[in-house]
Scaffold this active site. Sequence first.
Site, PDB file in Angstrom:
ATOM      1  N   PRO A 127      -1.277  -0.396   1.715  1.00  0.00           N
ATOM      2  CG  PRO A 127       0.889   0.466   1.493  1.00  0.00           C
ATOM      3  CD  PRO A 127      -0.575   0.859   1.452  1.00  0.00           C
ATOM      4  CB  CYS A 128      -2.233  -3.759   5.646  1.00  0.00           C
ATOM      5  SG  CYS A 128      -3.259  -4.764   4.564  1.00  0.00           S
TER       6      CYS A 128
END
Length: 158
Positions: A127-128
Amino acid sequence: MICYTEHCSPLGPLLLATTERGLCGIYFEQHKYFNGPQGWRKDAAHPRLREAARQLDEYFAGQRHAFHIALDLDGTPFQRAVWEALQALPFGATASYQSIAQRIARPNAIRAAGTAIGRNPVSIIVPCHRVLGRSGALSGYAGGLSRKQYLLAHERAA
């Protein structure tokens, strides 16, 4: 051999890619760091690609907050450390680039951490999108800031 398929999402088509070891890519249309599947084999029936698509559908439907699928992340040891730190971010939480650098015990490597975050090959699952500027402002996303904004809003609403 990398196998891939295309999958519809609320953010537009996604290209999902896997090796025999694990999922190695999730790319949006006009993804900043993707050059296309040259030499890859299209395989919509591949079990890992089908599982990734199912989990992504559950995520977008608000039924999934964590992903459970084998990953094959090809990067430097520094990049892999950053991507592992991203995976530790809870659903709906956010972090700064600085805090990610601190989590990997490289507090002065903020820009390098930002570069590694931008090169994350498995968007959404790693989850950047949960990383913001120090002031909390949206900054950088290889899939485009509007997609990052959507993902953050989706998680806040869930």
